[in-house]
Design a protein around this motif. Structure first.
Motif, PDB file in Angstrom:
ATOM      1  N   LEU A 163      16.664  13.221   3.311  1.00  0.00           N
ATOM      2  CA  LEU A 163      17.041  12.428   1.795  1.00  0.00           C
ATOM      3  C   LEU A 163      18.072  11.254   1.987  1.00  0.00           C
ATOM      4  O   LEU A 163      18.517  11.304   3.040  1.00  0.00           O
ATOM      5  CB  LEU A 163      17.251  13.158   0.782  1.00  0.00           C
ATOM      6  N   ARG A 164      17.671  10.211   1.651  1.00  0.00           N
ATOM      7  CA  ARG A 164      18.054   8.997   1.128  1.00  0.00           C
ATOM      8  C   ARG A 164      18.839   8.819   0.128  1.00  0.00           C
ATOM      9  O   ARG A 164      17.518   8.687  -0.968  1.00  0.00           O
ATOM     10  CB  ARG A 164      18.229   7.510   2.031  1.00  0.00           C
ATOM     11  N   THR A 165      19.109   7.739  -0.522  1.00  0.00           N
ATOM     12  CA  THR A 165      19.418   6.928  -1.661  1.00  0.00           C
ATOM     13  C   THR A 165      19.405   5.274  -1.709  1.00  0.00           C
ATOM     14  O   THR A 165      20.105   5.148  -0.402  1.00  0.00           O
ATOM     15  CB  THR A 165      20.746   6.984  -1.986  1.00  0.00           C
ATOM     16  N   VAL A 166      18.663   4.875  -2.441  1.00  0.00           N
ATOM     17  CA  VAL A 166      18.209   3.636  -2.269  1.00  0.00           C
ATOM     18  C   VAL A 166      18.895   2.913  -3.626  1.00  0.00           C
ATOM     19  O   VAL A 166      18.347   3.261  -4.546  1.00  0.00           O
ATOM     20  CB  VAL A 166      17.328   3.214  -1.572  1.00  0.00           C
ATOM     21  N   ASP A 167      20.319   1.863  -3.962  1.00  0.00           N
ATOM     22  CA  ASP A 167      20.358   1.727  -4.649  1.00  0.00           C
ATOM     23  C   ASP A 167      20.577   3.179  -6.380  1.00  0.00           C
ATOM     24  O   ASP A 167      19.962   2.809  -7.633  1.00  0.00           O
ATOM     25  CB  ASP A 167      20.033   0.722  -5.651  1.00  0.00           C
ATOM     26  N   ARG A 168      20.491   3.972  -5.561  1.00  0.00           N
ATOM     27  CA  ARG A 168      21.119   5.651  -6.856  1.00  0.00           C
ATOM     28  C   ARG A 168      19.723   6.233  -7.313  1.00  0.00           C
ATOM     29  O   ARG A 168      19.896   7.471  -7.463  1.00  0.00           O
ATOM     30  CB  ARG A 168      22.089   5.088  -7.888  1.00  0.00           C
ATOM     31  N   LEU A 169      18.594   5.344  -6.694  1.00  0.00           N
ATOM     32  CA  LEU A 169      17.261   6.409  -6.441  1.00  0.00           C
ATOM     33  C   LEU A 169      17.289   7.219  -4.593  1.00  0.00           C
ATOM     34  O   LEU A 169      17.225   6.454  -4.162  1.00  0.00           O
ATOM     35  CB  LEU A 169      16.259   5.387  -6.601  1.00  0.00           C
ATOM     36  N   PRO A 170      17.751   8.674  -6.033  1.00  0.00           N
ATOM     37  CA  PRO A 170      16.886   9.835  -4.677  1.00  0.00           C
ATOM     38  C   PRO A 170      15.509   9.223  -4.131  1.00  0.00           C
ATOM     39  O   PRO A 170      14.663   9.451  -4.746  1.00  0.00           O
ATOM     40  CB  PRO A 170      16.810  10.610  -4.948  1.00  0.00           C
ATOM     41  N   VAL A 171      15.344   9.303  -2.189  1.00  0.00           N
ATOM     42  CA  VAL A 171      14.324   8.484  -2.165  1.00  0.00           C
ATOM     43  C   VAL A 171      13.964   9.510  -0.654  1.00  0.00           C
ATOM     44  O   VAL A 171      14.719   9.476  -0.060  1.00  0.00           O
ATOM     45  CB  VAL A 171      14.206   7.252  -1.297  1.00  0.00           C
ATOM     46  N   THR A 172      12.961  10.424  -1.181  1.00  0.00           N
ATOM     47  CA  THR A 172      12.493  11.543   0.241  1.00  0.00           C
ATOM     48  C   THR A 172      11.078  11.332   0.854  1.00  0.00           C
ATOM     49  O   THR A 172      10.307  10.741   0.597  1.00  0.00           O
ATOM     50  CB  THR A 172      12.606  12.719  -0.599  1.00  0.00           C
TER      51      THR A 172
END
Length: 212
Positions: free
Chosen positions: A45-54
């Motif tokens: 899991l990482r966060t891109v501009d407050r969007l969680p990306v799995t």
């Protein structure tokens, strides 16, 4: 036209001729046992501009050449393990979200790219993974090639280039793509969802490039 013919030749070759492993190049099956094992999902899991990306896989090692072969060389026979990876990423992304009414929305693609390939990689994987999806987004302008652009240039390249095909008032959306790099495309897609009244709850991708 030449690129389309080349990809068609790739389809036919894979059907009738022996091919090397897409991951390591060893003679034999399209994906050897060792390389297939390296495609086993390891969700991150990482966060891109407050969007969680799995994401199910790291975009390195054998994952990179396998995805490139699947996307750009017409080797659709590689879809099953990649579809398994995408399904794992989607399941992890929605684990903490009420799935009722949730829309899976793939990234929009240019008509030209679909024609040249003869298929859409992300939508093909969604279908193979038996994940229903909605084409709720469209491109309103064609972005330039992202490959050689830095982070800031990538964001500028796709800015205001995506719009919703429909109103999404009150709908929760999980965005879906093959690879997340800087996250520029997902960030722009999330903006378009919000502009149409929807609520992006996150994104799921097959692979993620290592953060630097």
């Amino acid at each position: 036209m030449e690129r389309t013919a080349a990809r068609l030749a790739g389809f036919l070759q894979e059907l009738v001729l022996p091919v090397d492993c897409a991951g390591c190049g060893a003679a034999g099956p399209a994906l050897c046992r060792d390389c297939r094992a390296r495609l086993a999902p390891r969700v991150t899991l990482r966060t891109v501009d407050r969007l969680p990306v799995t994401s199910a896989l790291a975009y390195r090692g054998v994952v990179q050449p396998v995805l490139v072969a699947f996307k750009n060389e017409g080797r659709t026979g590689l879809a099953p393990p990649l579809a398994e990876a995408l399904r794992a990423a989607v399941e992890a992304a929605v684990a903490g979200v009420d799935g009722d009414g949730l829309l899976l929305v793939p990234m929009p693609r240019t008509r030209r790219s679909a024609v040249e390939r003869g298929y859409d990689p992300v939508r093909l994987l969604l279908c193979r993974a038996r994940l229903p999806h909605v084409d709720a987004l469209r491109l309103v302008r064609r972005p330039g090639d992202q490959v050689r652009l830095g982070r800031d240039a990538r964001f500028a390249n796709v800015e205001r280039g995506t719009a919703a095909r429909m109103r999404l008032d009150g709908r929760r959306v999980l965005l879906v793509d093959d690879v997340v790099t800087t996250g520029a495309t997902l960030t722009e897609a999330a903006r378009a969802v919000r502009a149409a009244g929807g609520a992006p709850v996150g994104a799921a991708t097959v692979a993620s490039t290592p953060l630097r």
